[in-house]
Scaffold this motif. Structure first.
Motif, mmCIF file in Angstrom:
data_model
loop_
_atom_site.group_PDB
_atom_site.id
_atom_site.type_symbol
_atom_site.label_atom_id
_atom_site.label_comp_id
_atom_site.label_asym_id
_atom_site.label_seq_id
_atom_site.Cartn_x
_atom_site.Cartn_y
_atom_site.Cartn_z
ATOM 1 N N UNK A 29 79.643 85.716 9.526
ATOM 2 C CA UNK A 29 79.493 86.427 8.250
ATOM 3 C C UNK A 29 79.346 85.419 7.118
ATOM 4 N N UNK A 30 79.014 85.920 5.927
ATOM 5 C CA UNK A 30 78.634 85.055 4.817
ATOM 6 C C UNK A 30 79.732 84.174 4.269
ATOM 7 N N UNK A 31 81.004 84.495 4.516
ATOM 8 C CA UNK A 31 82.098 83.680 3.994
ATOM 9 C C UNK A 31 82.381 82.454 4.863
ATOM 10 N N UNK A 32 81.822 82.429 6.058
ATOM 11 C CA UNK A 32 82.012 81.275 6.925
ATOM 12 C C UNK A 32 81.153 80.109 6.439
ATOM 13 N N UNK A 33 81.559 78.914 6.772
ATOM 14 C CA UNK A 33 80.772 77.745 6.397
ATOM 15 C C UNK A 33 79.428 77.759 7.116
ATOM 16 N N UNK A 34 78.482 77.053 6.533
ATOM 17 C CA UNK A 34 77.154 76.959 7.141
ATOM 18 C C UNK A 34 77.244 76.384 8.548
ATOM 19 N N UNK A 35 78.116 75.375 8.726
ATOM 20 C CA UNK A 35 78.258 74.740 10.031
ATOM 21 C C UNK A 35 78.793 75.720 11.068
ATOM 22 N N UNK A 36 79.773 76.556 10.630
ATOM 23 C CA UNK A 36 80.357 77.531 11.559
ATOM 24 C C UNK A 36 79.323 78.575 11.967
ATOM 25 N N UNK A 37 78.486 78.997 11.009
ATOM 26 C CA UNK A 37 77.457 79.996 11.323
ATOM 27 C C UNK A 37 76.413 79.414 12.281
ATOM 28 N N UNK A 38 75.978 78.201 12.012
ATOM 29 C CA UNK A 38 74.981 77.568 12.878
ATOM 30 C C UNK A 38 75.534 77.397 14.290
ATOM 31 N N UNK A 39 76.804 77.043 14.381
ATOM 32 C CA UNK A 39 77.420 76.833 15.692
ATOM 33 C C UNK A 39 77.375 78.120 16.522
ATOM 34 N N UNK A 40 77.797 79.252 15.935
ATOM 35 C CA UNK A 40 77.805 80.489 16.733
ATOM 36 C C UNK A 40 76.386 80.983 17.003
ATOM 37 N N UNK A 41 75.450 80.754 16.068
ATOM 38 C CA UNK A 41 74.054 81.126 16.321
ATOM 39 C C UNK A 41 73.519 80.379 17.538
ATOM 40 N N UNK A 42 73.764 79.070 17.572
ATOM 41 C CA UNK A 42 73.259 78.252 18.673
ATOM 42 C C UNK A 42 73.922 78.626 19.996
ATOM 43 N N UNK A 43 75.233 78.868 19.967
ATOM 44 C CA UNK A 43 75.943 79.216 21.201
ATOM 45 C C UNK A 43 75.482 80.569 21.732
ATOM 46 N N UNK A 44 75.217 81.510 20.829
ATOM 47 C CA UNK A 44 74.734 82.817 21.266
ATOM 48 C C UNK A 44 73.317 82.711 21.827
ATOM 49 N N UNK A 98 79.591 89.087 16.687
ATOM 50 C CA UNK A 98 80.140 90.090 15.779
ATOM 51 C C UNK A 98 79.752 89.670 14.371
ATOM 52 N N UNK A 99 79.008 90.516 13.665
ATOM 53 C CA UNK A 99 78.397 90.042 12.426
ATOM 54 C C UNK A 99 78.317 91.138 11.368
ATOM 55 N N UNK A 100 78.059 90.709 10.149
ATOM 56 C CA UNK A 100 77.810 91.613 9.022
ATOM 57 C C UNK A 100 76.310 91.584 8.736
ATOM 58 N N UNK A 101 75.943 91.948 7.512
ATOM 59 C CA UNK A 101 74.519 91.910 7.134
ATOM 60 C C UNK A 101 73.975 90.489 7.150
ATOM 61 N N UNK A 102 74.842 89.485 7.377
ATOM 62 C CA UNK A 102 74.389 88.094 7.491
ATOM 63 C C UNK A 102 73.348 87.928 8.595
ATOM 64 N N UNK A 103 73.329 88.850 9.562
ATOM 65 C CA UNK A 103 72.376 88.740 10.665
ATOM 66 C C UNK A 103 71.177 89.667 10.489
ATOM 67 N N UNK A 104 71.069 90.313 9.313
ATOM 68 C CA UNK A 104 69.959 91.245 9.116
ATOM 69 C C UNK A 104 68.671 90.531 8.729
ATOM 70 N N UNK A 105 68.784 89.435 7.988
ATOM 71 C CA UNK A 105 67.604 88.861 7.353
ATOM 72 C C UNK A 105 66.941 87.783 8.199
ATOM 73 N N UNK A 106 66.520 88.151 9.381
ATOM 74 C CA UNK A 106 65.570 87.331 10.115
ATOM 75 C C UNK A 106 66.086 86.097 10.802
ATOM 76 N N UNK A 107 67.396 85.908 10.923
ATOM 77 C CA UNK A 107 67.903 84.746 11.653
ATOM 78 C C UNK A 107 67.609 84.935 13.140
ATOM 79 N N UNK A 108 66.987 83.938 13.740
ATOM 80 C CA UNK A 108 66.592 84.068 15.136
ATOM 81 C C UNK A 108 67.726 83.608 16.049
ATOM 82 N N UNK A 109 68.189 84.510 16.898
ATOM 83 C CA UNK A 109 69.241 84.165 17.861
ATOM 84 C C UNK A 109 68.787 84.503 19.279
ATOM 85 N N UNK A 110 67.483 84.513 19.471
ATOM 86 C CA UNK A 110 66.956 84.763 20.806
ATOM 87 C C UNK A 110 66.933 86.245 21.132
#
Length: 943
Positions: free
Chosen positions: A295-310, A319-331
Motif C-alpha cells: 500500500x501507499x504508506x509503505x516505503x518504495x523499497x518495501x513495495x518493490x520487494x513484494x512486487x518482485x517476489x509476487x 494484499x493491496x489497496x488502490x496502490x495496485x490499480x494504476x498499471x503496476x506490472x506484477x505478472x
C-alpha cells in the motif's frame, strides 16, 4: 465518436517495417483488442481515447504508432511526450519503452521531480525523442528557455490514466498546459489511455479540448466473472478466532480468502483502506499464508520487494489497496479478491480486470462481504459492472484556483501577455470553456492584488513581477500542501500511522474515537507544534462507536438506489409469506451470489416490521434523541440532505445537531423535544430552490469550508504558506470574513459542493418528496435496518483480546525502556540499563547499599543536584524526589523501578500504584497505563 467495429484483423500492418520486425523480436504475434481497433486510427494521426483494462497492451497501442512516426525523423527537439500521473513510471513500463527506444534507435528518457540537475541539463541540451513526464513537471518545462525550444518539435502527446486526471484539479491544470504547449508547438496529436469510465465522450473532450476524438472502448463487463460471497461461519472458524485474536465472523473471512489463494496460482486481494490492509495482513501472517502487503504508506523499497517476489512466484498472493490499480506490472494474476464492497463499479472493473489479462480470457473475482449493506451493495455493483453501467468522471469545470495558477504559468512562459489572449488560451481547454470574462478579470485582479502578476489596465497586459517566479514554482502542483500528523500509541510509544491535516483540523480533539490499522483509538492529546497525535487503544471496542472511521470511498446514488430496489422487491416477497430461502433463490437468478450469502443479507429485512425504506420511500425512525433517516441515495446526496436537516433543526432549537451519514442512512443526535415529525417537516417544507443557499450558510460554520478556503487562498497567492491546526480556528474565521466576496471564496465553495455534496440531486429529491413521488414514513423505534450502519468499520476489531494485548504492549515497552540507577548512599555509582536487566532488589556494587534511586535515563541534572553542596530551590526539589524514589526501590525492589519507568509517573503516583491491592498482575500494568494516559491528557495544563 465511439469506435465499435474492428478496423482489421492485423493492425500491425499499419506500422512500418522496423516496428513490425521489432514486434516479432518482442514476441508479439497478434494484436490485443485495443491494438486491433486503435493502432490504425492513431497511425493515421487521429486524436484518440483508448478505454480498456490494465494489462491489455494500452501502452503499446498508443506508443507503437508514435514510435513508428518518430523513427527515422531528423529533429532537434522532443518528438513525443508521455504524461503519467504517477510520479515515477513503474519499472516494467519504463523498461518496455526503453527497449523499444533502443531497438528503433530512439532516445527515451524520464523527467520528474526527482530527476537530477545533471540529467535535466542534459535533456535541455540534447533532448530525447520521447520524454516521459508528469503533469506538474510539464508545467515547469514550459517556462524553461532551452526546454521551450525542445518542446517546439512535439508532434504527439500520450496521456496515461486519463480517467484519474479527469476527476482532479491536476488534470484540469494539464488541459491548460496542453493549450500552452499548442501555442508553442502548434497542433499535435493527443492520445489518451483510460480505464473503464461511464462517459468516454466527456473524457475525450477533456483530452482534446472538444476538437473531436476517436474513442476505442473495450467491453470488459462481458468478460467478467464475479461472485459475491459472505462466508458461512464453521466450527473451524470458532477455533481459528482464538488463534487470530478476532471473532468467528472475521476468522471465516480470513479462512475463505486463504482457501481462494490455495485454489489459484496467483491472486490479488484488494481492500479499501491501508488500515484494513495492515490488519488483515497481520491475520494472514498468524495463519502462515504466503502473502505480501502492498500500500501507499509503505516505503518504495518495501513495495518493490513484494512486487518482485509476487511476480517471481515467491508469494502466492498480494494484499493491496488502490496502490495496485494504476498499471503496476506484477505478472500473471488468475484471480482477484475484493474484501468488502468495492463501493464503485469502476473500481470493481479496474481491480477484477487485473486477473486474466490475456485476450479472450475471462477476468474472475470474488467479493467477500461482511454484513447486509455490504452484500447488497456488492450485488448491485457486480450486476452494473457486467452491464457496463459505470460512473461518469467528475470533471472539475471552472476551478478558479486552477485559472489563477495557469494565468501565472502563461506569464512565466512569455514574460508579458495580453489579458484577453491569456483568456482565449485558457478557455480553449475543455474544463474552462464556460469561464466568463468577468470571472477571469476577477481572478486577474486578485492575483495582481496578491503581487503574483503585474496588471497594466491601460494596456490590458499581464506581466511578470518579482513574486511571479516564487509563486509559480511553489504551486507547480494543484494537489494542496497538507501536513501529516504522526499517530503515537501512548501505551507503547510506537508509531501507529499518520493522519492527514484535514482530519486533525476538522475532527480531532481529545476523547474522540477513530479507526486506524483496523483498531479503535481514543485521542489523548494533539501536539500541533510536533504534528503528533497521541492515542490510547479502546479497551472494549464492542461497546464503542467510532466518531470517524476513515475516508470512505463514496457510494454513488445509482448504486444506493439499486440497493433500495432490491429491498423493495425482496421485502415485499417476505411480507407476502415467502421464506428467506425462497426469496434468496429468486434473487440469485439476477445477482451473482449463493443462497446463504443472499439469505444473510435479507435477514434484517425479514426482522424489519416497520415500513420498508426503499429507492422511493424514506423511513424516519426515532427513539430518545436518536433519529435515523433511512434513505437510499448514496453518500453525497445523504450528506447534503443531512446538512439541510441538521442545520434547520439547529436553527429552530438553538442547539447543535450531531450527524453521521452512510449511503443508506442519515443518523442524527437531536436536542430534547425534537421528534420525527420535525424532520419530516423540514423535508416537506424546504423550497428546493433555496437548498443551495441554506447549504452555503451552513458551510460557513463548518471547518470543511474554512479548511478548503485556506488551501485555495494559498493557490491564489493570498497566503504564502498556510499550516492549518486546531489553534488557528479563530484565524480561519477571520480568513472567511476577509475573502467572502472574492473568487477565492467562490472557488472554495464550488470545490466543496463538487467533491463533498450533491445539491442539484438533493434538490430533486426534495421535489420528489413534496410531489409524493417519494413517500416518507415514520416509526417511533429503532429498526433492524436503521441499526445496520452502526457496525461499519468494526469487522477487524478484537473485543475479547484488545485489553490483554494492550497490557502486554505496556509490559514489553516498559521492560525495554532504559532507567538510570544512582546510589544515594555513596553517590559514586550510576548505571544506565534496560528495566528487564535490573535485579529484583538492586544494590550498589561499590558500597552494597539498597538506597538506589531509579531515574529518567537522561536525568543527569538530578544526579548533579543530589551531589551539589549549595542547592537552589529546584535542586532541593529534585533531591527530595530522588530520595523518595530510592525509598520506594528499597521497599519494593524491581516493582518500584517498573512503576517509576512509566511516563509521567513520579514517586507519589508510583507509590499509589504499588500500594494498591490487586489480585491480577495485569491490573498493575493497567494502573500504570491509566496514570500515563492521565499524564498525557493533563500535562499541557501543569507543565
Amino acid at each position: 465518436m465511439a469506435e465499435s467495429a474492428v478496423d482489421g484483423r492485423d493492425a500491425f500492418t499499419a506500422l512500418g517495417e522496423a516496428v513490425r520486425e521489432a514486434l516479432g523480436e518482442r514476441g508479439f504475434r497478434t494484436p490485443t483488442e485495443p491494438q486491433r481497433r486503435a493502432i490504425g486510427p492513431i497511425a493515421r494521426g487521429r486524436d484518440a481515447l483508448v478505454v480498456a483494462p490494465t494489462g491489455t497492451g494500452k501502452t503499446e497501442t498508443a506508443m507503437l504508432p508514435v514510435l513508428d512516426a518518430l523513427e527515422g525523423e531528423d529533429r532537434f527537439g522532443i518528438g513525443a511526450l508521455y504524461v503519467t500521473p504517477l510520479r515515477a513510471l513503474n519499472r516494467d513500463m519504463r523498461e518496455r519503452l526503453e527497449w523499444w527506444g533502443q531497438t528503433l534507435d530512439l532516445d527515451v528518457d524520464v523527467r520528474h521531480g526527482d530527476t537530477t540537475d545533471y540529467q535535466r541539463s542534459k535533456q535541455a541540451d540534447d533532448p530525447p525523442d520521447v520524454l516521459v513526464t508528469t503533469p506538474e513537471t510539464l508545467q515547469a518545462m514550459l517556462t524553461g528557455k532551452k526546454l521551450r525550444r525542445a518542446l517546439e518539435d512535439v508532434e504527439h502527446v500520450v496521456v496515461d490514466e486519463v480517467h484519474e486526471l479527469a476527476a482532479a484539479k491536476r488534470g484540469a491544470q494539464l488541459t491548460v498546459g496542453l493549450e500552452r504547449l499548442r501555442e508553442l508547438a502548434g497542433p499535435f496529436q493527443r492520445i489518451g489511455l483510460s480505464a473503464t469510465v461511464g462517459d468516454p465522450e466527456e473524457v475525450g473532450k477533456f483530452l482534446t479540448g472538444d476538437r473531436g476524438c476517436r474513442i476505442v472502448e473495450v467491453d470488459v463487463g462481458s468478460r467478467l466473472d464475479v461472485e459475491v460471497r459472505q462466508p458461512r461461519v464453521t466450527d473451524e472458524d470458532e477455533r481459528l478466532a482464538g488463534q487470530l485474536m478476532t471473532d468467528a465472523d472475521v476468522a471465516s473471512h480470513v479462512r475463505a480468502i486463504d482457501e481462494i489463494i490455495a485454489d489459484h496460482d496467483s491472486a490479488l486481494i484488494f481492500v479499501n483502506t491501508r488500515q484494513t490492509a495492515e490488519a488483515l495482513g497481520s491475520r494472514f501472517k498468524k495463519l502462515g499464508t504466503d502473502i505480501g502487503v502492498h500500500h501507499g504508506s509503505l516505503s518504495k523499497e518495501a513495495r518493490i520487494d513484494v512486487e518482485d517476489r509476487f511476480k517471481s512466484g515467491d508469494l502466492d498472493a498480494l494484499l493491496c489497496t488502490s496502490s495496485m490499480e494504476l498499471g503496476i506490472d506484477v505478472g500473471h494474476v488468475d484471480h482477484v479478491v475484493q474484501y468488502n464492497s468495492p463501493r464503485e463499479v469502476r473500481r470493481l472493473l479496474q481491480r477484477v480486470g487485473r486477473a486474466g489479462h490475456r485476450r479472450d480470457v475471462v477476468s474472475s473475482g470474488t467479493v467477500i462481504t461482511t454484513r447486509p449493506d455490504d452484500t447488497l451493495e456488492a450485488l448491485a455493483i457486480a450486476r452494473r459492472a457486467s452491464e457496463g453501467e459505470v460512473e461518469p468522471a467528475a470533471i472539475h469545470h471552472g476551478s478558479l484556483d486552477t485559472v489563477a495558477n495557469q494565468i501565472a504559468g502563461l506569464v512565466m512562459d512569455v514574460g508579458e501577455i495580453r489579458a484577453m489572449e491569456a483568456y482565449e488560451i485558457l478557455t480553449r481547454a475543455y474544463p474552462f470553456a464556460e469561464v466568463g470574462e468577468d470571472e477571469f478579470k476577477q481572478v486577474v485582479r486578485e492575483l495582481a492584488g496578491n503581487d503574483v502578476v503585474w496588471l497594466d489596465e491601460d494596456r490590458d497586459t499581464l506581466e511578470k513581477r518579482r513574486g511571479t517566479w516564487q509563486y509559480f514554482y511553489q504551486n507547480l502542483s494543484m494537489i494542496p500542501d497538507e501536513a501529516t500528523y504522526t499517530v503515537e500509541d501512548v501505551a507503547s510509544g510506537d508509531r501507529i500511522g499518520t493522519l492527514d491535516e484535514r482530519f486533525v483540523v476538522n475532527f480531532a480533539q481529545p476523547g474522540e474515537i477513530f479507526i486506524q490499522r483496523g483498531e479503535m483509538w481514543r485521542i489523548v492529546e494533539i501536539d500541533e507544534d510536533e504534528e503528533r497525535v497521541q492515542v490510547s487503544p479502546v479497551a472494549d471496542p464492542g461497546g464503542e462507536v467510532p466518531s470517524w472511521v476513515g475516508q470512505e470511498i463514496p457510494v454513488p446514488y445509482e448504486v444506493a438506489q439499486e440497493v433500495g430496489e432490491i429491498r423493495e422487491v425482496t421485502g415485499t416477497q417476505l411480507r407476502g409469506g415467502a421464506t428467506p430461502e425462497a426469496t434468496a433463490r429468486d434473487l440469485r437468478r439476477h445477482y451473482p451470489a449463493d443462497e446463504h450469502t443472499i439469505a444473510e443479507a435479507l435477514d434484517p429485512l425479514d426482522r424489519h416490521e416497520a415500513a420498508l425504506p426503499t429507492d422511493d420511500r424514506l423511513l424516519v425512525e426515532f427513539r430518545g434523541r436518536q433519529v435515523v433517516i433511512n434513505a437510499h441515495f448514496g453518500h453525497t446526496v445523504n450528506e447534503t440532505l443531512g446538512r439541510l436537516v441538521s442545520s434547520m433543526l439547529g436553527q429552530r432549537t438553538g442547539s447543535s445537531v450531531g450527524m453521521e451519514i452512510d449511503p443508506y442512512r442519515i443518523e442524527l443526535e437531536v436536542p430534547g423535544g425534537v421528534a420525527a415529525r420535525d424532520v419530516v417537516e423540514v423535508l416537506n417544507e424546504t423550497d428546493p430552490d433555496h437548498l443551495e443557499a441554506i447549504i452555503e450558510l451552513s458551510l460557513k460554520n463548518a471547518d470543511v469550508l474554512k479548511f478548503r478556503l485556506a488551501q485555495v487562498a494559498a493557490k491564489f497567492g493570498a497566503l504564502k504558506r498556510w499550516r492549518g491546526s486546531g489553534s488557528n480556528r479563530f484565524g480561519r474565521d477571520r480568513l472567511l470574513a476577509a475573502l467572502e466576496d472574492t473568487p477565492v471564496y467562490d472557488e472554495a465553495l464550488r470545490a466543496v459542493l463538487h467533491e463533498e455534496l450533491a445539491v442539484e440531486e438533493a434538490s430533486e429529491i426534495l421535489e420528489a418528496i413534496q410531489s409524493g413521488a417519494i413517500s416518507v414514513e415514520t416509526v417511533g423505534e429503532r429498526t433492524p435496518l436503521g441499526r445496520g450502519g452502526r457496525s461499519s468499520g468494526q469487522e477487524l476489531l478484537a473485543p475479547e483480546n484488545a485489553d490483554a494485548s494492550v497490557v502486554q504492549t505496556v509490559r514489553e515497552r516498559i521492560q525495554n525502556d532504559q532507567v538510570l540507577l544512582f546510589c544515594l548512599h555513596c553517590q559514586d555509582w550510576e548505571s544506565r540499563r534496560t528495566v528487564k536487566t535490573v535485579s529484583d532488589q538492586p544494590a550498589c556494587p561499590h558500597c552494597g547499599s539498597t538506597q538506589i534511586a531509579a531515574l529518567n535515563p537522561w536525568a543527569d541534572e538530578v544526579v548533579q543536584a543530589v551531589k551539589a553542596d549549595n542547592k537552589d530551590d529546584e535542586q532541593e526539589k529534585q533531591t527530595e524526589r530522588a530520595y523518595r524514589a530510592a525509598s520506594l526501590v528499597q521497599s519494593h525492589g524491581k516493582r518500584a523501578i517498573i512503576a517509576l519507568a512509566a511516563r509521567g509517573v513520579g514517586p507519589h503516583n508510583a507509590a499509589r500504584i504499588i500500594n494498591k491491592l490487586r489480585e491480577d498482575e495485569d491490573d498493575f500494568y493497567r494502573d500504570i497505563l491509566a496514570r500515563e494516559r492521565e499524564y498525557a491528557r493533563t500535562k499541557s495544563f501543569w507543565e
